[in-house]
Design a protein around this motif. Structure first.
Motif, short mmCIF file in Angstrom:
data_model
loop_
_atom_site.label_atom_id
_atom_site.label_comp_id
_atom_site.label_asym_id
_atom_site.label_seq_id
_atom_site.Cartn_x
_atom_site.Cartn_y
_atom_site.Cartn_z
N LEU A 199 0.82 -1.21 0.00
CA LEU A 199 0.00 0.00 0.00
C LEU A 199 0.86 1.26 0.00
CD1 LEU A 199 -2.86 -0.95 2.51
CD2 LEU A 199 -2.92 -0.98 0.02
N LYS A 200 2.06 1.20 0.58
CA LYS A 200 2.94 2.37 0.59
C LYS A 200 3.51 2.68 -0.79
CE LYS A 200 4.30 1.78 5.43
NZ LYS A 200 5.43 1.52 6.38
N THR A 201 3.66 1.66 -1.62
CA THR A 201 4.20 1.87 -2.97
C THR A 201 3.11 2.13 -4.01
OG1 THR A 201 4.13 -0.52 -3.44
CG2 THR A 201 6.16 0.37 -2.45
N MET A 202 1.87 2.08 -3.60
CA MET A 202 0.74 2.30 -4.51
C MET A 202 0.31 3.76 -4.42
SD MET A 202 -3.01 0.50 -4.37
CE MET A 202 -3.39 1.40 -2.88
N PRO A 203 -0.03 4.40 -5.54
CA PRO A 203 -0.56 5.78 -5.47
C PRO A 203 -1.81 5.85 -4.61
CG PRO A 203 0.04 5.23 -7.73
CD PRO A 203 0.15 3.96 -6.94
N PRO A 204 -1.98 6.91 -3.84
CA PRO A 204 -3.11 6.95 -2.90
C PRO A 204 -4.47 6.88 -3.57
CG PRO A 204 -1.48 8.65 -2.38
CD PRO A 204 -1.10 8.07 -3.70
N TYR A 205 -4.59 7.36 -4.83
CA TYR A 205 -5.91 7.35 -5.47
C TYR A 205 -6.36 5.96 -5.88
CZ TYR A 205 -2.63 7.94 -9.38
OH TYR A 205 -1.57 7.82 -10.24
N TYR A 206 -5.52 4.93 -5.71
CA TYR A 206 -5.93 3.55 -5.97
C TYR A 206 -6.63 2.92 -4.77
CZ TYR A 206 -3.89 2.64 -10.58
OH TYR A 206 -3.63 2.62 -11.93
N ILE A 207 -6.62 3.59 -3.60
CA ILE A 207 -7.20 2.98 -2.41
C ILE A 207 -8.71 2.81 -2.56
CG2 ILE A 207 -7.60 3.36 0.06
CD1 ILE A 207 -4.88 4.62 0.23
N GLY A 208 -9.38 3.80 -3.12
CA GLY A 208 -10.83 3.70 -3.31
C GLY A 208 -11.23 2.54 -4.22
N PRO A 209 -10.68 2.44 -5.43
CA PRO A 209 -11.03 1.26 -6.26
C PRO A 209 -10.63 -0.06 -5.64
CG PRO A 209 -10.04 3.00 -7.61
CD PRO A 209 -9.88 3.42 -6.19
N LEU A 210 -9.50 -0.09 -4.88
CA LEU A 210 -9.08 -1.34 -4.26
C LEU A 210 -10.04 -1.75 -3.15
CD1 LEU A 210 -7.00 -3.59 -4.14
CD2 LEU A 210 -5.62 -2.17 -2.60
N LYS A 211 -10.53 -0.80 -2.38
CA LYS A 211 -11.53 -1.11 -1.35
C LYS A 211 -12.78 -1.71 -1.97
CE LYS A 211 -10.66 2.10 2.47
NZ LYS A 211 -11.21 3.25 3.22
N LYS A 212 -13.22 -1.12 -3.06
CA LYS A 212 -14.42 -1.63 -3.73
C LYS A 212 -14.20 -3.03 -4.28
CE LYS A 212 -17.66 -0.32 -7.40
NZ LYS A 212 -17.98 0.68 -8.46
N ALA A 213 -13.01 -3.29 -4.84
CA ALA A 213 -12.72 -4.62 -5.37
C ALA A 213 -12.65 -5.66 -4.26
CB ALA A 213 -11.42 -4.59 -6.16
N LEU A 214 -12.03 -5.32 -3.11
CA LEU A 214 -11.94 -6.27 -2.00
C LEU A 214 -13.32 -6.53 -1.41
CD1 LEU A 214 -8.70 -5.00 -0.22
CD2 LEU A 214 -8.96 -7.02 -1.65
N ARG A 215 -14.17 -5.53 -1.42
CA ARG A 215 -15.54 -5.75 -0.93
C ARG A 215 -16.28 -6.72 -1.84
NH1 ARG A 215 -17.29 -0.96 -1.56
NH2 ARG A 215 -16.20 -0.15 0.27
N MET A 216 -16.05 -6.63 -3.16
CA MET A 216 -16.68 -7.56 -4.08
C MET A 216 -16.12 -8.97 -3.92
SD MET A 216 -16.63 -5.10 -7.46
CE MET A 216 -17.15 -6.43 -8.54
N MET A 217 -14.86 -9.08 -3.51
CA MET A 217 -14.24 -10.40 -3.34
C MET A 217 -14.58 -11.04 -2.00
SD MET A 217 -10.49 -9.60 -4.99
CE MET A 217 -9.95 -11.30 -4.83
N GLY A 218 -15.12 -10.24 -1.04
CA GLY A 218 -15.49 -10.81 0.25
C GLY A 218 -14.51 -10.48 1.35
N ALA A 219 -13.62 -9.51 1.16
CA ALA A 219 -12.67 -9.11 2.21
C ALA A 219 -12.75 -7.61 2.38
CB ALA A 219 -11.26 -9.55 1.84
N PRO A 220 -13.81 -7.09 3.03
CA PRO A 220 -14.01 -5.64 3.07
C PRO A 220 -13.18 -4.90 4.12
CG PRO A 220 -15.83 -6.74 4.16
CD PRO A 220 -14.94 -7.83 3.64
N ASN A 221 -12.56 -5.60 5.08
CA ASN A 221 -11.92 -4.92 6.21
C ASN A 221 -10.40 -4.96 6.14
OD1 ASN A 221 -14.49 -4.43 7.35
ND2 ASN A 221 -14.50 -6.49 8.26
N LEU A 222 -9.84 -5.19 4.98
CA LEU A 222 -8.38 -5.26 4.91
C LEU A 222 -7.74 -3.88 4.97
CD1 LEU A 222 -7.71 -8.04 2.22
CD2 LEU A 222 -7.36 -8.16 4.69
N ILE A 223 -8.41 -2.87 4.45
CA ILE A 223 -7.87 -1.51 4.42
C ILE A 223 -8.61 -0.68 5.45
CG2 ILE A 223 -7.44 0.52 2.99
CD1 ILE A 223 -7.41 -1.26 0.57
N ALA A 224 -7.87 0.03 6.29
CA ALA A 224 -8.48 0.86 7.33
C ALA A 224 -9.22 2.03 6.70
CB ALA A 224 -7.40 1.37 8.29
#
Length: 706
Positions: free
Chosen positions: A415-440
Motif C-alpha cells: 500500500l505504501k508503494t501504490m498511489p493513494p488514489y488507488y485505495i478507493g477502487p481497491l476497497k471496492k474490489a476487496l468488498r466484491m471479493m469478500g474481504a471488506p476490512n483489509l484496508i483501514a
C-alpha cells in the motif's frame, strides 16, 4: 452519447465555384446533411448531439451549442454566409472550449486522481475548409497557432486545448473550377498538406484531400465509421526489442526505429449493453506522485504516455478480482503483435513517474492478443499487480481470509508503494471479493485541502462561464456604426512620397486639387461617426469583400474622394444613392416618421389637428364606424350585446334601418307607445292592411296612349 461538432469555414474564399456550378460553402452544407443521413442508419445515433461553429469571432461563431435542438442546427446551417477571414486557430480554440465547458462541473477529467477511461464524453470535430492561407486581422500566417489565452476556467490544468476523447478530422476541399483531366486516385483519399493536418494527427484524427464529389462521399462514409466511444493513448516502446519468433514479421530484423515503436491510437471503451454507459474499475495512473502537502496540481498532457515492455510474461488473473479490458484500434503495433502469433504471452505497460521511487513506475496492466488472434486488448489491472495478486491469492487459498502478521506487513508495504488514489477502487474490489476490512477507513487517499478548494472554485467559475456562453449562442455580431481609423504601423505609405502627385498624374491623367499632407499617426484611435444610423459604412479592407456588381462604382467613388481632397468631407455614397431605396420599402412611411424629429406645436391650439396626407388623400378614419345591411353608416361605439335589460345600452343611439320604397305606406305611421321602463319594448301595433298595388295597363291602352 457522442458529440458531433461541425466547424465550417465561412471565409470569403469559400465563395469560389467549382466545375459543378456550386460554391465551396454549398458543398460544405450538403456534406453536413449527407453525413447526418449516413449516421442516422446506425441505431446508436439516437443519442447524438450536433453542434455548429463557424469562423466568426467568439461567441458569435457558436451557432448551435449544448441547448439548441436539431431544427435550430439546420436553420443556422442554411443561413451561413462566407464573408470573413480564415481564422482556423481561433475557431478551433472556440470549438474545444465549447466541448470542455462542462467537464470541470461533472468531474469527468478527475484531475490528480488518475485517468478513468470509462469517464468520457466522446467528441468528433469535423472541419470543412478550402485549405487556403490562414488569414487574420494581423496578417497571413504560415502555420496553425491556437491562442493560449482562453476565458474557460481550469484550462491551465491540461497542457493542450483538447482532451483524450476528442478527435479532429478535416475535409479540405480541392475541387477545381474546371473538369479535371487527370484520373482520380483509386487507392483511397490521400491526406492534405494544409496547416490543419498536423493538428488532426495530434488529436488522433486525420485530414482528407477532397478532389471530387465522389471522393467527398467516400470520406463521409469513412468518417461515419470512425465514430466510436474511446480515448486516445500514446503507446511507446521501452527497453530492447523482443527476440524474433518463427513465422514472425520480417520487419523485426531491420535496424533502427520501427513504426510499431510509437503509436498514437484509440482504445475502444464499449458501453454496457444493459445500461448503455461504460463501466470500469481501475484508472490509468498519473505521471506524477501525488503529494498531500502540495498546494497545486501539475498540468497533465491530454493523452497519457503509456510505455510497454517487450519482455514476455504470463497474464495474471485471479478469481473475483475485477479488471478492465479495452480493444486497441488497428495500428502498426497491433499488426506486429498479431503477426507474432503468441496469444498466451503479454507485454506489461507502465506510466513514467507514477511510482514514488521509480522513474519507469510499476506495471498497471498488459497488452495481449486475443485467443483468436483477431485483435489486441489492453488489460488494466490494479497498480503493481504482480505484487498484489499473489498476496490476494494466498489470502483466499492459504490463509482463508485470516491473514498472519507477515502477510499483513507485506500488504502494508504494498500500500505504501501504490498511489493513494488507488485505495478507493481497491476497497471496492476487496468488498466484491469478500474481504471488506483489509484496508483501514482512516487512510488518507484524497487531495490536499488547497487543491480541493481550488477545484471547487474552478467548478463554480465554470458554471458561470457555461451560463454566459449558453445565453450568447444565437446572438448576432453588432454592426459598426462608424469607420475606425487605424494606423498603418511603421511602413511608409505611398501617399507620403514626395513624387506622389506625379505618380498619380501618370496613372490617372489627373492630379489632386491640392497637395495632400497626410500624417498616419495624427488620427490614430479616432472614430468617424455617421449621422445616419441606417447607413452602413463600406469599410472594405479586402478587395474580395466588394460585390462584383459594385466594383466600378467603388473605383469611381475612391477616385473622386482622392482627387477632391480639398473639400472638407468625403463621400461615402453617390448622390443618386442617397434617396434610392428598394421598392418593397417605398411605402413604409411609419418607420420614416419614427426617425424624423418631432414637429413643432401649432401656433393656434384651437384649430383642428392636421393629418398627414401620405398615401390615399381620401382615406377616412373608420374607427367607431359600422356599415349596416342597407349600406348606411351607423356612428358611435359598437356593442354586440343584444339583451334588452343590459344597462350598457343606456344613452346609445338607436339603429335606423332604411325601408324599401315599395314598403313605405302612403299615410303616416301610427304613433308608437313609449314605455317609461328603460330598455323595454313597445307593445306591438295591429297590422294595417297594405294598399292594393296598381295593375299594369293592357297593351292596347298603352299603344293608344303612345
Amino acid at each position: 452519447m457522442p458529440v458531433l461538432l461541425f466547424l465550417i469555414d465561412t471565409s470569403a474564399s469559400m465563395n469560389q465555384r467549382t466545375h459543378l456550378g456550386t460554391t465551396y460553402l454549398d458543398i460544405a452544407k450538403g456534406a453536413v446533411e449527407t453525413f447526418m443521413k449516413l449516421r442516422s442508419r446506425d441505431p446508436a445515433s439516437r443519442g447524438d448531439r450536433y453542434m455548429l461553429v463557424s469562423f466568426e469571432e467568439a461567441p458569435y461563431g457558436i451557432k448551435a451549442g449544448w441547448k439548441e435542438n436539431h431544427a435550430t442546427f439546420m436553420t443556422e446551417l442554411k443561413n451561413l454566409q462566407a464573408v470573413g477571414l480564415t481564422t482556423v486557430g481561433y475557431s478551433l480554440r472556440t470549438a474545444f472550449d465549447l466541448l470542455n465547458l462542462n467537464r470541470l462541473v461533472t468531474g469527468i477529467d478527475n484531475y490528480g486522481q488518475g485517468r478513468n477511461p470509462f469517464f468520457l464524453e466522446p467528441s468528433v470535430i469535423v472541419t470543412i475548409t478550402d485549405g487556403n492561407k490562414l488569414t487574420s486581422t494581423t496578417g497571413v500566417q504560415e502555420e496553425l497557432h491556437l491562442p493560449l489565452n482562453t476565458p474557460l476556467p481550469g484550462s491551465e490544468l491540461t497542457k493542450e486545448p483538447f482532451r483524450w476523447d476528442q478527435r479532429l478530422f478535416a475535409l479540405v476541399l480541392r475541387i477545381p473550377g474546371h473538369v479535371a483531366v487527370e484520373p482520380e486516385p483509386v487507392a483511397g483519399v490521400p491526406q492534405d498538406e494544409s496547416a490543419i493536418t498536423p493538428m488532426c494527427e495530434v488529436t488522433g484524427g486525420r485530414s482528407y484531400s477532397v478532389c471530387s464529389q465522389r471522393m467527398l462521399n467516400q470520406c463521409l462514409e469513412s468518417l461515419v465509421q470512425k465514430i466510436h466511444s474511446g480515448v486516445v493513448i500514446n503507446f511507446e516502446k521501452t527497453g530492447p526489442d523482443p527476440p524474433p519468433v518463427e513465422d514472425g514479421p520480417p520487419e523485426a530484423l531491420k535496424p533502427g526505429p520501427q513504426p510499431w515503436h510509437s503509436c498514437h491510437k484509440l482504445i475502444y471503451v464499449r458501453p454496457n449493453p444493459k445500461t448503455g454507459v461504460p463501466i470500469g474499475h481501475w484508472p490509468i495512473p498519473e505521471a506524477f506522485w501525488p503529494d498531500q502537502n502540495s498546494p497545486t496540481l501539475p498540468p497533465r498532457t491530454a493523452h497519457p504516455q503509456v510505455r510497454f515492455s517487450c519482455v514476455d510474461s504470463e497474464p495474471m488473473v485471479i478469481d473475483k478480482l475485477p479488471f478492465d479490458k479495452y480493444e486497441l484500434e488497428p495500428s502498426p503495433l497491433t499488426q506486429y503483435i498479431l503477426e507474432r502469433k503468441s496469444p498466451h504471452i503479454c507485454w506489461q505497460v507502465f506510466v513514467c513517474n507514477s511510482a514514488k521511487y521509480s522513474d519507469l513506475g510499476q506495471p498497471f496492466g498488459y497488452l495481449k492478443a486475443s485467443t483468436a488472434l483477431s485483435c489486441v486488448n489492453l488489460f488494466v489491472m490494479p497498480y503493481n499487480f504482480p505484487v498484489l495478486l499473489p498476496l490476494l491469492d494466498d489470502l483466499f487459498k492459504v490463509h482463508k481470509l485470516k491473514p498472519i502478521l507477515k502477510w499483513q506487513q507485506s500488504f502494508e508495504n504494498y500500500l505504501k508503494t501504490m498511489p493513494p488514489y488507488y485505495i478507493g477502487p481497491l476497497k471496492k474490489a476487496l468488498r466484491m471479493m469478500g474481504a471488506p476490512n483489509l484496508i483501514a477507513d482512516n487512510m488518507e487517499y484524497g487531495l490536499s485541502y488547497s487543491v480541493v478548494s481550488y477545484l471547487k472554485k474552478l467548478s463554480q467559475q465554470t458554471k458561470l462561464e457555461s451560463e454566459r456562453v449558453i445565453l450568447s449562442v444565437g446572438k448576432k455580431a453588432p454592426q459598426d456604426c462608424g469607420v475606425k481609423v487605424r494606423s498603418r504601423g511603421n511602413t511608409l505609405s505611398l501617399a507620403q512620397r514626395r513624387d506622389f502627385t506625379q505618380i498619380l498624374q501618370g496613372i490617372t491623367g489627373e492630379a489632386p486639387l491640392c497637395p495632400l499632407e497626410l500624417n498616419p499617426k495624427q488620427f490614430t484611435g479616432f472614430h468617424i461617426s455617421v449621422l445616419n444610423k441606417d447607413f452602413k459604412p463600406q469599410s472594405f479592407r479586402n478587395p474580395y469583400d466588394i460585390p462584383r456588381r459594385h466594383l466600378l462604382d467603388q473605383l469611381t467613388r475612391m477616385r473622386r474622394n482622392l482627387l477632391k481632397a480639398a473639400r472638407c468631407w468625403l463621400r461615402g455614397q453617390d448622390e443618386d444613392q442617397l434617396h434610392s431605396i428598394p421598392i418593397a420599402q417605398m411605402g413604409n412611411y411609419q418607420d420614416f416618421l419614427k426617425h424624423s424629429p418631432s414637429p413643432l406645436r401649432e401656433a393656434d391650439p384651437d384649430q383642428p389637428k392636421r393629418l398627414h396626407t401620405f398615401g390615399n388623400p381620401f382615406k377616412l378614419d373608420k374607427k367607431g364606424m359600422m356599415i349596416d345591411e342597407a349600406d348606411e353608416f351607423v356612428t358611435g361605439p359598437q356593442n354586440r350585446t343584444k339583451r334588452p335589460g343590459d344597462p350598457s345600452l343606456q344613452g346609445a343611439p338607436k339603429r335606423r334601418r332604411c325601408m324599401s320604397p315599395l314598403l313605405r305606406p302612403g299615410r303616416l305611421p301610427a304613433p308608437s307607445v313609449v314605455s317609461n321602463n328603460v330598455g323595454a319594448k313597445a307593445p306591438p301595433s295591429p297590422p294595417s292592411p297594405a294598399p292594393p298595388l296598381p295593375l299594369p295597363p293592357p297593351p292596347a291602352a298603352a299603344a293608344a296612349a303612345a
